[in-house]
Structure formats: C-alpha cells, structure tokens
Design a protein around this motif. Structure first.
Motif, PDB file in Angstrom:
ATOM      1  N   GLY A 141      39.827   3.883  31.910  1.00 41.43           N
ATOM      2  CA  GLY A 141      40.243   4.982  31.058  1.00 41.43           C
ATOM      3  C   GLY A 141      39.114   5.466  30.175  1.00 41.43           C
ATOM      4  N   SER A 142      39.448   6.396  29.287  1.00 46.01           N
ATOM      5  CA  SER A 142      38.433   7.032  28.439  1.00 46.01           C
ATOM      6  C   SER A 142      38.791   6.881  26.973  1.00 46.01           C
ATOM      7  N   LYS A 143      37.752   6.687  26.152  1.00 44.54           N
ATOM      8  CA  LYS A 143      37.933   6.641  24.704  1.00 44.54           C
ATOM      9  C   LYS A 143      38.077   8.058  24.162  1.00 44.54           C
ATOM     10  N   PRO A 144      38.850   8.228  23.083  1.00 45.48           N
ATOM     11  CA  PRO A 144      39.763   7.269  22.463  1.00 45.48           C
ATOM     12  C   PRO A 144      40.989   7.038  23.338  1.00 45.48           C
ATOM     13  N   TYR A 145      41.458   5.808  23.355  1.00 50.24           N
ATOM     14  CA  TYR A 145      42.513   5.410  24.271  1.00 50.24           C
ATOM     15  C   TYR A 145      43.909   5.730  23.722  1.00 50.24           C
ATOM     16  N   PRO A 193      38.179   6.495  13.220  1.00 48.35           N
ATOM     17  CA  PRO A 193      37.784   6.800  14.604  1.00 48.35           C
ATOM     18  C   PRO A 193      37.040   5.661  15.289  1.00 48.35           C
ATOM     19  N   ALA A 194      36.452   4.749  14.513  1.00 53.70           N
ATOM     20  CA  ALA A 194      35.731   3.627  15.109  1.00 53.70           C
ATOM     21  C   ALA A 194      36.646   2.729  15.933  1.00 53.70           C
ATOM     22  N   ALA A 195      37.960   2.813  15.692  1.00 53.77           N
ATOM     23  CA  ALA A 195      38.904   1.994  16.450  1.00 53.77           C
ATOM     24  C   ALA A 195      39.097   2.497  17.873  1.00 53.77           C
ATOM     25  N   ASN A 196      38.637   3.728  18.154  1.00 50.97           N
ATOM     26  CA  ASN A 196      38.741   4.308  19.501  1.00 50.97           C
ATOM     27  C   ASN A 196      40.179   4.349  20.024  1.00 50.97           C
ATOM     28  N   ILE A 197      41.100   4.671  19.130  1.00 46.40           N
ATOM     29  CA  ILE A 197      42.504   4.869  19.482  1.00 46.40           C
ATOM     30  C   ILE A 197      42.874   6.313  19.176  1.00 46.40           C
ATOM     31  N   ASP A 198      43.516   6.976  20.141  1.00 50.37           N
ATOM     32  CA  ASP A 198      43.940   8.357  19.955  1.00 50.37           C
ATOM     33  C   ASP A 198      45.280   8.372  19.221  1.00 50.37           C
ATOM     34  N   PRO A 199      45.308   8.757  17.950  1.00 50.70           N
ATOM     35  CA  PRO A 199      46.571   8.718  17.194  1.00 50.70           C
ATOM     36  C   PRO A 199      47.579   9.762  17.647  1.00 50.70           C
ATOM     37  N   ALA A 200      47.155  10.677  18.519  1.00 53.97           N
ATOM     38  CA  ALA A 200      48.083  11.678  19.051  1.00 53.97           C
ATOM     39  C   ALA A 200      48.757  11.193  20.332  1.00 53.97           C
ATOM     40  N   ARG A 201      48.401   9.992  20.792  1.00 59.16           N
ATOM     41  CA  ARG A 201      49.010   9.448  22.015  1.00 59.16           C
ATOM     42  C   ARG A 201      49.417   7.996  21.773  1.00 59.16           C
ATOM     43  N   LEU A 202      50.459   7.845  20.953  1.00 56.66           N
ATOM     44  CA  LEU A 202      50.931   6.514  20.587  1.00 56.66           C
ATOM     45  C   LEU A 202      52.357   6.291  21.054  1.00 56.66           C
ATOM     46  N   ASN A 222      45.628  -1.737  32.796  1.00 56.41           N
ATOM     47  CA  ASN A 222      45.048  -1.155  34.002  1.00 56.41           C
ATOM     48  C   ASN A 222      45.275   0.349  34.100  1.00 56.41           C
ATOM     49  N   MET A 223      46.241   0.858  33.336  1.00 61.69           N
ATOM     50  CA  MET A 223      46.458   2.303  33.266  1.00 61.69           C
ATOM     51  C   MET A 223      45.559   2.960  32.222  1.00 61.69           C
ATOM     52  N   GLY A 224      44.783   2.166  31.497  1.00 61.16           N
ATOM     53  CA  GLY A 224      43.908   2.717  30.470  1.00 61.16           C
ATOM     54  C   GLY A 224      44.563   2.837  29.113  1.00 61.16           C
ATOM     55  N   VAL A 225      45.607   2.020  28.884  1.00 58.58           N
ATOM     56  CA  VAL A 225      46.358   2.065  27.626  1.00 58.58           C
ATOM     57  C   VAL A 225      46.043   0.816  26.806  1.00 58.58           C
ATOM     58  N   ALA A 226      45.653   0.995  25.559  1.00 56.91           N
ATOM     59  CA  ALA A 226      45.410  -0.129  24.654  1.00 56.91           C
ATOM     60  C   ALA A 226      46.739  -0.658  24.120  1.00 56.91           C
ATOM     61  N   ILE A 227      46.727  -1.911  23.690  1.00 54.80           N
ATOM     62  CA  ILE A 227      47.925  -2.539  23.127  1.00 54.80           C
ATOM     63  C   ILE A 227      47.596  -3.016  21.719  1.00 54.80           C
ATOM     64  N   ILE A 228      48.359  -2.521  20.754  1.00 55.80           N
ATOM     65  CA  ILE A 228      48.170  -2.875  19.349  1.00 55.80           C
ATOM     66  C   ILE A 228      49.318  -3.788  18.921  1.00 55.80           C
ATOM     67  N   LYS A 256      53.249   9.915  32.154  1.00 48.91           N
ATOM     68  CA  LYS A 256      53.637  11.294  31.840  1.00 48.91           C
ATOM     69  C   LYS A 256      53.585  11.591  30.343  1.00 48.91           C
ATOM     70  N   PHE A 257      54.101  10.672  29.531  1.00 48.18           N
ATOM     71  CA  PHE A 257      54.305  11.005  28.124  1.00 48.18           C
ATOM     72  C   PHE A 257      53.274  10.393  27.175  1.00 48.18           C
ATOM     73  N   LEU A 258      52.524   9.408  27.640  1.00 46.56           N
ATOM     74  CA  LEU A 258      51.531   8.784  26.771  1.00 46.56           C
ATOM     75  C   LEU A 258      50.118   9.121  27.232  1.00 46.56           C
ATOM     76  N   ILE A 259      49.859   8.891  28.514  1.00 46.93           N
ATOM     77  CA  ILE A 259      48.538   9.249  29.034  1.00 46.93           C
ATOM     78  C   ILE A 259      48.429  10.756  29.198  1.00 46.93           C
ATOM     79  N   GLY A 260      49.507  11.375  29.653  1.00 48.26           N
ATOM     80  CA  GLY A 260      49.541  12.836  29.749  1.00 48.26           C
ATOM     81  C   GLY A 260      49.141  13.383  31.095  1.00 48.26           C
ATOM     82  N   THR A 261      49.025  12.535  32.114  1.00 46.33           N
ATOM     83  CA  THR A 261      48.599  13.006  33.427  1.00 46.33           C
ATOM     84  C   THR A 261      49.630  12.737  34.509  1.00 46.33           C
ATOM     85  N   GLY A 262      50.724  12.092  34.183  1.00 44.51           N
ATOM     86  CA  GLY A 262      51.674  11.656  35.199  1.00 44.51           C
ATOM     87  C   GLY A 262      52.578  12.752  35.716  1.00 44.51           C
TER      88      GLY A 262
END
Length: 408
Positions: free
Chosen positions: A127-131, A207-216, A149-155, A373-379
């Motif tokens: 995947g690509s940063k920010p995740y 932003p240093a956390a490399n997490i996209d706050p618009a895709r949580l 494996n889908m490129g999604v981080a887990i917090i 579909k709803f988190l990564i935005g490409t499904g």
C-alpha cells in the motif's frame, strides 16, 4: 430540505443547548433547528414495537434524504440522554499528538486537567502512505493479516485505560473520569468514543504517523464491539464501523431480546447487563423492566452510522448474543440505508460454527469487500450482504409497524 420539521419546537434553555452541543460533537453536522427538550422517564409511553427511526419527536415524518441529519441528531441526543451518557464537546485545540516507535501519544488538556494515552500502530508492508487504518477497541479480532495485506494499518486503542470495565465497581474510573469527574454521565463505551475522537484529532495533527485520518474504520469484539459501535455512531470521521459479535447493546434489540428471554432463550437482556458492567450510563437501569419505554432501540443506534458504512459481524452459535434479536434488529436498521438510497452501505453477516470473536474464513470476503470499498476506496466487490446461517425469518409483523418512506 423541503421543510424544517423542527420549526414548531420551543427554544431550549442554556443548559439544554449546551447538552445538545455535546450530543452533536465531533463533526455531526451543524443544525439550523433546535432539538426539543429530552423527555423525562415518567413521560415516556410504552411501545412494544421498534420505534420508527424516520419519525421526528414532534410527530412529523421525514420526507427528504437531507432531513436524515436532523433526525439523526435527535436520535443521538436521545441515545445519550437515556443509554450512553453525554460525550464532552472537547475542542480539537485541546489535543496534541506525538509519534515515535510506531506509537501515537495523545494528550488532552481540558477541564483544568491533562491526560495522555498511547496507541500502538501495526503498519502494512504494502500500500501507500499515508495508510488507511482500522482502530481496534482493545485490539482487532478481525483477520489482521488480511487487513495488513490489503495495505490497512491497525491501531490499538487502550480502552481499559480510558475507562475501566472490570465490573460494576468500575464506574467513574479511568483517564476520562480523571479529567471530567467520576460522576460524569458518560458510560465506559461513551468514554471510549470520546477517546477515539481525541485519537483522530491527534492523527490529524501528526503526519509523521503516516495514517490518513480521512480513511479510518473502527472495530472491536464482544464488549469492545459495543464500544466500536458507539465510536462509529458518534463520530462522523469514522468511515467504516465493524462491530464484531457485540450482542446486547450492540446489534441486538433490547425489546426483542426481552421477548427471546420470555420465550425460554438464554440471552443477555437490559435487566442483566446494567448489573454486570458499566457499558451504559447508570440511569439506564431504570429501563430494566420497561425496555418498551425506550424512545429508540439498537436499530436506531446502528442507524446513527448512516450514511456512512456499517458491517455487523455476528455469530449464530452463541445464544447469549441473542442471534434472532440481532437478525431482526439489523433488518430494521437496514431500512434507513434503504431509504437513503444506499442499501449496500450497510451489511450484516451472521455465521456460526466457531468460537466467540474468531472470524471464520467464510466471512473474510465480506470483510474484504467492505474494507476495499469504504476504507481503501478502490473496491468494487459486492457489499449487498444480509445473511445468516441460522434459518431465521424477519418477524416484521411483531416488531415493525412503520414503512420505509420514499424520500426526495
């Protein structure tokens, strides 16, 4: 909108106005109307049916999709008043964040006090940063390898630090209550919702956390699944809510579970849960024998996530979760997404034959479809999912006396 259905309401007092600001905090849309004063318990009337989610408190019914944000604000206020307690309207300016060693430290200064908590992050190698990321209340019990494996981080959100949930003696304990007082109305689940909102504030500034706050997204299982639903219901920045086997106080209706218990099923009910732990506000116990007086039910709480995405994962092999109740409740909630013209934005999957909080492989395609579909935005996968392996029917004649409106 075509009309302002709240225009007949009287103006509210300063105290109520403050509570309404709280109830619509964390990016619930601004309103151009006033929510009416919350009714007293003594004034509530018995309703054996699941209350109509499209009916405003003044008796008028929704006619346009745009009105949902106003009705949702009413439901949010009712849910806080009677079930969850109020979520403080803590400003984003009160929050700071720092990042080091794959951990975000969230610091909040409010009410003359400062508290801090740390959330660990597991990053994908693809995947690509920010995740995009899924926040796990106490951790994630989904297929975390598949998510990564889908490129999604887990917090991982430390919910037990923010508000304890050991048993009934835990009320008023934890970082949230250190800041706002042990007598605050918020339940543990609402305190967790507040904490995740503060985490999002921190991520927006870090932003240093490399997490996209618009895709949580948010998830949690069992008691933490109840918390995940509360998080998603009360912060619109959560794009995908995945409560896993939350049972009572999550996917299961209080009314239907009471009927299941009366029919001989061993299910968790309102009268039991208010004595077990502190997941709901203390005064919720007044409904122990009168769940039919609630002016909403869990189908309305599920609907607070609309028009954002919701995937409920349940288990037919555990009676305590009241699978019949969850199945019927999900179908009642789904009618909100149907009315809004996006029925495939809410799914329900109820599969048994496995341990509690163990996601079977058969549910992985559904999880993948919703996340892509709803988190990564490409499904483009199928998210029209309403299934159970329990052979249950939807008993609308018993539980629903309203229809889905045709909204402009």
């Amino acid at each position: 909108m075509n009309r302002k259905p709240i225009s007949l309401f009287a103006s509210v007092s300063a105290a109520l106005a403050m509570s309404l600001a709280i109830s619509c905090s964390d990016h619930i849309p601004a309103r151009d109307y006033s929510i009416p004063p919350m009714p007293a318990y003594a004034s509530l009337t018995s309703n054996p049916k699941l209350p109509d989610p499209f009916l405003f408190m003044n008796g008028m019914r929704m006619t346009s999709k745009d009105e949902w944000k106003y009705r949702r604000a009413e439901l949010a206020a009712l849910a806080q008043e009677f079930e969850y307690g109020y979520k403080p309207n803590t400003p984003s300016s009160a929050v700071t964040g720092s990042f080091a060693d794959n951990r975000v430290t969230v610091s909040v200064t409010d009410n003359g006090k400062t508290i801090s908590f740390v959330c660990s992050i597991t990053y994908p190698t693809t995947g690509s940063k920010p995740y995009p990321a899924i926040v796990g209340i106490g951790g994630s019990n989904l297929n975390n390898t598949a998510l990564l494996n889908m490129g999604v981080a887990i917090i991982t959100f430390p919910n037990n630090q923010v508000a304890q949930q050991t048993n009934g003696s835990s009320r008023g304990k934890g970082l949230f209550f250190d800041m706002y007082g042990s007598d605050h109305s918020a339940s543990a689940t609402m305190a967790w919702a507040w904490g995740v909102s503060r985490l999002i504030d921190a991520l927006e500034k870090t932003p240093a956390a490399n997490i996209d706050p618009a895709r949580l997204g948010v998830t949690g299982c069992s008691r933490n699944g109840k918390g995940a639903l509360t998080v998603g219901a009360f912060d619109e920045r959560i794009k995908l809510t995945i409560p896993q086997e939350p049972g009572a106080g999550g996917a299961a209706s209080w009314r239907i579970s009471d009927a299941q218990l009366a029919g001989g099923k061993t299910v968790q009910t309102l009268s039991q849960i208010v004595n077990e732990n502190v997941w709901f506000r203390q005064s919720f116990s007044q409904f122990s024998k009168t769940s039919d007086k609630l002016p909403f039910d869990q189908h309305s709480v599920l609907a607070l996530c609309a028009p954002r995405a919701l995937l409920v994962i349940e288990n037919t092999s555990i009676d305590w979760l009241s699978p019949v109740s969850s199945w019927n409740t999900a179908h009642a909630a789904h009618k909100v997404w149907q009315a809004l013209g996006i029925p495939d934005w809410m799914g329900f999957s109820q599969i048994g034959g496995h341990n509690h909080c163990a996601l079977p492989d058969s549910q992985l395609p559904e999880l993948r479809a919703y996340v892509e579909k709803f988190l990564i935005g490409t499904g483009t996968g199928n998210t029209s999912i309403m299934r159970t392996d329990g052979g249950f029917t939807v008993d609308e004649s018993t539980w629903i006396d309203w229809t889905v409106p045709s909204l402009n």
